[in-house]
Scaffold this motif. Structure first.
Motif, PDB file in Angstrom:
ATOM      1  N   LEU A 181      20.285  24.678  95.736  1.00 22.77           N
ATOM      2  CA  LEU A 181      21.230  23.742  96.340  1.00 22.77           C
ATOM      3  C   LEU A 181      22.032  23.011  95.262  1.00 22.77           C
ATOM      4  O   LEU A 181      23.227  22.745  95.445  1.00 22.77           O
ATOM      5  N   ASP A 182      21.406  22.702  94.135  1.00 24.94           N
ATOM      6  CA  ASP A 182      22.134  22.079  93.014  1.00 24.94           C
ATOM      7  C   ASP A 182      23.237  23.007  92.505  1.00 24.94           C
ATOM      8  O   ASP A 182      24.345  22.561  92.187  1.00 24.94           O
ATOM      9  N   ILE A 183      22.937  24.290  92.448  1.00 24.94           N
ATOM     10  CA  ILE A 183      23.956  25.260  92.014  1.00 24.94           C
ATOM     11  C   ILE A 183      25.085  25.319  93.037  1.00 24.94           C
ATOM     12  O   ILE A 183      26.272  25.303  92.668  1.00 24.94           O
ATOM     13  N   ALA A 184      24.748  25.362  94.330  1.00 25.02           N
ATOM     14  CA  ALA A 184      25.773  25.364  95.379  1.00 25.02           C
ATOM     15  C   ALA A 184      26.624  24.098  95.309  1.00 25.02           C
ATOM     16  O   ALA A 184      27.838  24.144  95.532  1.00 25.02           O
ATOM     17  N   GLU A 185      26.001  22.981  94.969  1.00 28.33           N
ATOM     18  CA  GLU A 185      26.746  21.727  94.834  1.00 28.33           C
ATOM     19  C   GLU A 185      27.721  21.806  93.667  1.00 28.33           C
ATOM     20  O   GLU A 185      28.828  21.270  93.734  1.00 28.33           O
ATOM     21  N   THR A 186      27.355  22.472  92.612  1.00 25.79           N
ATOM     22  CA  THR A 186      28.276  22.675  91.486  1.00 25.79           C
ATOM     23  C   THR A 186      29.422  23.585  91.904  1.00 25.79           C
ATOM     24  O   THR A 186      30.586  23.329  91.571  1.00 25.79           O
ATOM     25  N   VAL A 187      29.127  24.626  92.677  1.00 20.78           N
ATOM     26  CA  VAL A 187      30.152  25.559  93.152  1.00 20.78           C
ATOM     27  C   VAL A 187      31.197  24.826  93.993  1.00 20.78           C
ATOM     28  O   VAL A 187      32.407  25.084  93.865  1.00 20.78           O
ATOM     29  N   LEU A 188      30.768  23.874  94.819  1.00 26.42           N
ATOM     30  CA  LEU A 188      31.730  23.184  95.688  1.00 26.42           C
ATOM     31  C   LEU A 188      32.764  22.390  94.914  1.00 26.42           C
ATOM     32  O   LEU A 188      33.837  22.070  95.439  1.00 26.42           O
ATOM     33  N   GLU A 189      32.491  22.076  93.660  1.00 24.04           N
ATOM     34  CA  GLU A 189      33.447  21.323  92.846  1.00 24.04           C
ATOM     35  C   GLU A 189      34.747  22.094  92.621  1.00 24.04           C
ATOM     36  O   GLU A 189      35.758  21.508  92.238  1.00 24.04           O
ATOM     37  N   ARG A 190      34.736  23.404  92.862  1.00 23.32           N
ATOM     38  CA  ARG A 190      35.960  24.213  92.771  1.00 23.32           C
ATOM     39  C   ARG A 190      36.791  24.138  94.048  1.00 23.32           C
ATOM     40  O   ARG A 190      37.915  24.608  94.094  1.00 23.32           O
ATOM     41  N   GLY A 191      36.245  23.553  95.108  1.00 28.36           N
ATOM     42  CA  GLY A 191      36.924  23.490  96.392  1.00 28.36           C
ATOM     43  C   GLY A 191      38.251  22.746  96.316  1.00 28.36           C
ATOM     44  O   GLY A 191      38.447  21.862  95.475  1.00 28.36           O
ATOM     45  N   THR A 192      39.157  23.130  97.209  1.00 28.90           N
ATOM     46  CA  THR A 192      40.512  22.569  97.186  1.00 28.90           C
ATOM     47  C   THR A 192      40.878  21.837  98.465  1.00 28.90           C
ATOM     48  O   THR A 192      42.033  21.467  98.662  1.00 28.90           O
ATOM     49  N   CYS A 193      39.913  21.617  99.342  1.00 33.02           N
ATOM     50  CA  CYS A 193      40.155  20.931 100.606  1.00 33.02           C
ATOM     51  C   CYS A 193      40.287  19.427 100.358  1.00 33.02           C
ATOM     52  O   CYS A 193      39.587  18.866  99.515  1.00 33.02           O
ATOM     53  N   LEU A 194      41.149  18.785 101.096  1.00 29.83           N
ATOM     54  CA  LEU A 194      41.339  17.342 100.984  1.00 29.83           C
ATOM     55  C   LEU A 194      40.410  16.564 101.910  1.00 29.83           C
ATOM     56  O   LEU A 194      40.348  15.336 101.825  1.00 29.83           O
ATOM     57  N   ARG A 195      39.691  17.259 102.799  1.00 27.75           N
ATOM     58  CA  ARG A 195      38.762  16.608 103.732  1.00 27.75           C
ATOM     59  C   ARG A 195      37.319  16.737 103.268  1.00 27.75           C
ATOM     60  O   ARG A 195      36.657  15.765 102.998  1.00 27.75           O
ATOM     61  N   ARG A 196      36.832  17.973 103.249  1.00 26.02           N
ATOM     62  CA  ARG A 196      35.452  18.252 102.868  1.00 26.02           C
ATOM     63  C   ARG A 196      35.414  19.542 102.068  1.00 26.02           C
ATOM     64  O   ARG A 196      36.081  20.508 102.415  1.00 26.02           O
TER      65      ARG A 196
END
Length: 162
Positions: free
Chosen positions: A11-26
């Motif tokens: 889950l920590d790795i998945a949390e790092t992956v989300l930092e690449r996300g480009t959504c302005l909401r979630r």
């Protein structure tokens, strides 16, 4: 020093992956793991080559006051679960686990009630993934077995769960 348990490690790795996300909401991050090996990763973002919400400075769903869990067809993004599934072979996903973490893009807080949308649930079911582990807090998570989504088919009810 206490060693981090395996589910929170992924889950920590998945949390790092989300930092690449480009959504302005979630923003969400997903990783697919089988036999203690990461098969693929995915984050929330526009299809390759298209401008994302961060680039254009607008979320159409926010502009139209569209509530969470509805009208995803208007969203510019591909969900993290879908992106992870697209990047993997089905034979590698059969029996695998998908780890999912979401954060509010405005506050940076974890989405404590994160879950896959109805469309991503269908993709996960067809991919052969066995279970989904979703972060609730930094140390707590929910384990859902995909067979429960099949047996408790929420598409047959008046209220679709998100």
């Amino acid at each position: 020093m206490e060693r981090r348990d395996k589910n929170n490690y992924y889950l920590d790795i998945a949390e790092t992956v989300l930092e690449r996300g480009t959504c302005l909401r979630r923003n969400y991050g997903s990783i697919i793991v089988k036999n203690d090996e990461i098969i693929s990763t995915g984050y929330t973002g526009a299809p390759r080559g298209r401008k994302n919400c961060m680039d254009i400075g607008q979320c159409i769903r926010d502009s139209l006051n569209i509530p969470r869990g509805t009208h995803y067809e208007l969203c510019r993004s591909v969900h993290s679960e879908a992106n992870a599934i697209i990047s993997a072979s089905r034979r590698d996903m059969i029996g695998a686990t998908l780890y999912l973490v979401g954060k509010n893009a405005k506050t940076g807080n974890l989405v404590s009630d994160a879950n896959s949308c109805a469309m991503c649930k269908r993709l996960i079911i067809n991919s052969g993934i066995d279970k989904v582990i979703i972060r609730k807090t930094k140390d707590e998570y929910l384990i859902t077995y995909v067979k429960e989504w099949v047996e408790n088919d929420d598409s047959l009810t008046d209220k679709i769960g998100y």
